[in-house]
Design a protein around this motif. Structure first.
Motif, PDB file in Angstrom:
ATOM      1  N   ARG A 296     -34.571  -1.558  25.092  1.00 20.90           N
ATOM      2  CA  ARG A 296     -34.590   0.484  24.925  1.00 20.90           C
ATOM      3  C   ARG A 296     -34.842   0.576  23.460  1.00 20.90           C
ATOM      4  O   ARG A 296     -34.297  -0.053  22.743  1.00 20.90           O
ATOM      5  CB  ARG A 296     -33.729   0.971  25.791  1.00 20.90           C
ATOM      6  N   LEU A 297     -36.612   0.903  23.705  1.00 17.26           N
ATOM      7  CA  LEU A 297     -36.081   2.112  22.294  1.00 17.26           C
ATOM      8  C   LEU A 297     -35.412   3.489  21.843  1.00 17.26           C
ATOM      9  O   LEU A 297     -36.350   4.374  23.003  1.00 17.26           O
ATOM     10  CB  LEU A 297     -37.885   2.019  21.759  1.00 17.26           C
ATOM     11  N   GLN A 299     -35.491   6.791  19.817  1.00 15.39           N
ATOM     12  CA  GLN A 299     -36.094   7.402  18.666  1.00 15.39           C
ATOM     13  C   GLN A 299     -35.189   8.589  18.255  1.00 15.39           C
ATOM     14  O   GLN A 299     -35.039   9.252  19.049  1.00 15.39           O
ATOM     15  CB  GLN A 299     -37.192   7.693  18.387  1.00 15.39           C
ATOM     16  N   TYR A 441     -44.921   0.047  20.409  1.00 10.80           N
ATOM     17  CA  TYR A 441     -43.760  -0.361  20.954  1.00 10.80           C
ATOM     18  C   TYR A 441     -43.557  -0.509  22.504  1.00 10.80           C
ATOM     19  O   TYR A 441     -43.083  -0.009  23.493  1.00 10.80           O
ATOM     20  CB  TYR A 441     -42.627  -0.050  20.436  1.00 10.80           C
ATOM     21  N   TYR A 446     -38.879   3.704  26.440  1.00  9.24           N
ATOM     22  CA  TYR A 446     -37.696   4.253  25.299  1.00  9.24           C
ATOM     23  C   TYR A 446     -37.774   5.662  25.146  1.00  9.24           C
ATOM     24  O   TYR A 446     -38.088   6.732  26.482  1.00  9.24           O
ATOM     25  CB  TYR A 446     -39.153   4.472  23.962  1.00  9.24           C
TER      26      TYR A 446
END
Length: 702
Positions: A296-297, A299, A441, A446
């Motif tokens: 998982r990204l 942000q 990505y 995300y």
């Protein structure tokens, strides 16, 4: 593609190329094969489909094509003023043609009996229309009705022009190539039901129409088709990776939320979580409870509280009997994470260590032993954590902070630390525009955190020019007298380290004139200092021993000094948007009102003015990132240059957002429904993916 495809043929075998030009095309434009030339797309087209009468020319005429005879011509002037002037006549009038160069050569070509097709830009001389250096062809050699297509002009280079390959001459090569290409070479690669639904031009036709379209309308349709293809194929690949991993990768199971997590949540959480933090935690809980590896990204804008989310995830791992590690790009950051986490965990039965390049040998040996035997649950560090010597007893979660400094290869190294790869959480404080996240990505799921924790006040950003420097410094003095700390940042000019250094030194002296040393303490940090000195100066500011930090941009990421309330950015017009936003995020970390002052010279370029305006208008990192993408284009945005995901020839992440969203939607739908791309209607797509697998870096991507 089978090996007999003509697209694989070396470029020198194409009619009109040969070994010399072939060599130039390879060197200058990276065109090695027929296929490369086919994918060298035109910059624009010239419309020579219409033939006009000379009488149609008026003062508004730009480029025009006419047909007629040349019955008289003469060479006028001598030396440099020598020129050839000819009269072109049709039944409606007379047009003067002029050549200043190559007059002798042109004169040999002119013949009275021939009818010419003439094309060029019209200018007026003594109120009479004239055309200099027109393009001419014998009318009998071509379709007398004008050309049945728009003529392409291609990108080229000076060296190629010198060898007779200008933007139009490359077009002749493509013209020779197109008739040789058949459906066998360019089979359809998008399932037919999508081609029909979306009304896309078939692939073979699109290639013909993008080079030699019958009209502008055909060109637009071809462009739409090929852009969609680029975006769609990229999304298909991301989805294969992502869905495949979500369904099939074996992952560690965190099936229970235990004492450590609950105790911390109920007793030691320093503030209530925001809605965004709760949402992300829930996503992490779901990801880690499925038995597949999480990737998982996360942000979060500057200061949105990513660290607490990371800590709760680490406690979840510990509750399930697993170790976790957190990696940061620099030692200072690792140090800060370690201090922050140790402070939060001090009342819990959890062991946490720090491991960086400067950890002493004896301590290092001890930590490595504790990790291997499982006595320590958490470790924070720089990339020293992924060195081969570091062995874990059971690593369950790896957290990578500031992703753009960690390549895919380093992430992969983390996974090899355990028989079942650990869950991976990648955190970044550089908001990535949605379109970029979907492409660069796309293989990660995300989450976005877009709320500030309670108690944080938005930073006030103002723009001032050099004239107001005195006023700015007076304001700063009042803040220091309230007990606050200040950053003064100078731009780092990559081309000239020496110049940056001199600017900084000059700036440092200037700051000292406003803040004399007997009264104020100043730290200075720049790239030429030895690491120890840099860290020491940094530490003195962090601990509050100095009130002012004068620095080049080394303090970019993550340094946390809650007491710093003012940031002055010198020559701020020299910074990019996301850099300005990153720097601004160093203040406003406490509960006090904070300010960011952007100082610039008087003269600003349009782009710089635009950047400064946005900075003063919003604190929202996502809005800023979108704008940054618009102003700078995707190639420049940090961390994406090497990702390979943005090598689109036609599609643009800025102008084709809607198309990207559609491509993502259709790709997800297809892979959800037919993960291995086996259904009859998807076979063409499968064949295409297999044909390109070996030729790109895709097969290596994590």
């Amino acid at each position: 593609m089978n090996n007999s495809s003509i697209l694989e043929s070396p470029i020198e075998y194409l009619k009109g190329v040969g070994p010399l030009k072939g060599d130039m095309l390879r060197k200058e434009l990276n065109i090695h094969t027929f296929g490369d030339l086919l994918n060298h797309f035109p910059l624009r087209h010239i419309d020579r489909t219409q033939i006009n009468f000379i009488a149609d020319i008026n003062s508004n005429t730009d480029f025009i094509q006419v047909r007629g005879h040349i019955d008289e011509w003469q060479v006028l002037g001598v030396g440099r003023a020598k020129r050839l002037v000819a009269q072109l006549k049709d039944r409606t009038g007379n047009l003067e043609l002029v050549w200043f160069q190559g007059a002798n050569w042109i004169e040999k070509l002119l013949e009275r009996r021939l009818e010419w097709l003439v094309y060029g830009k019209v200018s007026f001389f003594n109120n009479k229309p004239q055309m200099s250096h027109p393009e001419m062809e014998i009318a009998a050699d071509i379709n007398a009705e004008g050309k049945p297509f728009l003529e392409p002009i291609y990108p080229t280079t000076e060296k190629l022009k010198a060898r007779g390959l200008n933007g139009r001459q490359i077009g002749k090569l493509v013209y020779n190539l197109l008739p040789q290409i058949s459906l066998k070479d360019l089979p359809e690669n998008i399932p037919l039901y999508f081609v029909d639904t979306l009304k896309l031009t078939p692939r073979l036709k699109a290639y013909g129409d993008i080079h030699y379209p019958p009209s502008q309308e055909y060109y637009q349709q071809a462009l739409r088709r090929l852009k969609f293809e680029e975006l769609f194929i990229a999304q298909i690949r991301h989805n294969i990776t992502r869905i495949g991993r979500n369904r099939h990768s074996k992952g560690i199971l965190f099936d229970s939320v235990g004492d450590l997590f609950n105790t911390f949540y109920e007793k030691y959480l320093p503030f209530t979580l925001t809605g965004a933090q709760k949402r992300v935690l829930k996503e992490i809980r779901q990801d880690t409870a499925r038995g597949h590896q999480m990737n998982r990204l996360l942000q979060g804008d500057v200061g949105s509280g990513k660290t607490i989310v990371a800590l709760l995830a680490m406690l979840l791992a510990a509750d399930n009997g697993y170790q976790s590690c957190m990696m940061a790009p620099t030692e200072i950051l690792a140090q800060q994470h370690f201090q922050g986490l140790s402070e939060l965990l001090k009342d819990l039965p959890v062991e946490i260590r720090i491991l960086t390049g400067s950890t002493k040998v004896k301590a290092r040996r001890q930590i490595l032993k504790e990790l291997e035997e499982g006595e320590v649950q958490m470790v924070v560090g720089t990339h020293a954590v992924i060195e081969d010597k570091v062995k874990f007893r059971n690593l369950g979660l790896a957290i990578v902070d500031e992703q753009h400094r960690f390549g895919v290869a380093q992430r992969a190294k983390l996974w090899s630390k355990a028989a079942i790869p650990p869950h991976v959480l990648v955190m970044t404080a550089t908001p990535i525009p949605r379109t970029l996240a979907m492409t660069a990505y796309g293989d990660l799921d995300y989450s976005v955190m877009d709320e500030l924790p309670p108690g944080r006040q938005p930073i006030t950003t103002i723009h001032r020019t050099d004239i107001h420097r005195m006023k700015v410094m007076e304001f700063v003095r009042t803040e220091i007298d309230k007990g606050r700390q200040i950053y003064v940042i100078y731009p780092l000019i990559e081309e000239s380290e020496k110049m940056s250094y001199e600017d900084l030194m000059q700036g440092y002296e200037q700051v000292k004139t406003y803040f004399p040393e007997h009264k104020y303490k100043i730290s200075m940090v720049h790239g030429r200092q030895p690491v120890e000195q840099k860290e020491e100066n940094m530490r003195r500011f962090v601990s509050g021993e100095t009130e002012i930090m004068v620095s080049t941009t080394v303090i970019e990421v993550g340094v946390n000094v809650p007491n710093a309330s003012v940031m002055i950015i010198e020559s701020s017009e020299k910074f990019g948007l996301s850099q300005l936003h990153q720097l601004r995020g160093r203040v406003g970390r406490g509960t006090e009102k904070s300010y960011c002052i952007l100082l610039t010279g008087q003269k600003l370029s349009g782009d710089a003015r635009e950047r400064i305006k946005i900075m003063c208008a919003t604190n929202d990192g996502f809005k800023i990132a979108e704008k940054d993408l618009e102003l700078r284009g995707p190639g420049e945005i940090e961390g994406t240059r090497q990702s390979g995901a943005l090598n689109f020839k036609l599609a643009s992440l800025i102008n084709d957002r809607e198309m990207l969203e559609a491509a993502k939607l259709y790709a997800e739908r297809l892979i959800e429904d037919d993960e291995n791309i086996e259904k009859q209607e998807n076979v063409p797509l499968k064949n295409y993916l297999l044909s390109i697998k070996g030729k790109t870096a895709w097969s290596k991507i994590s």
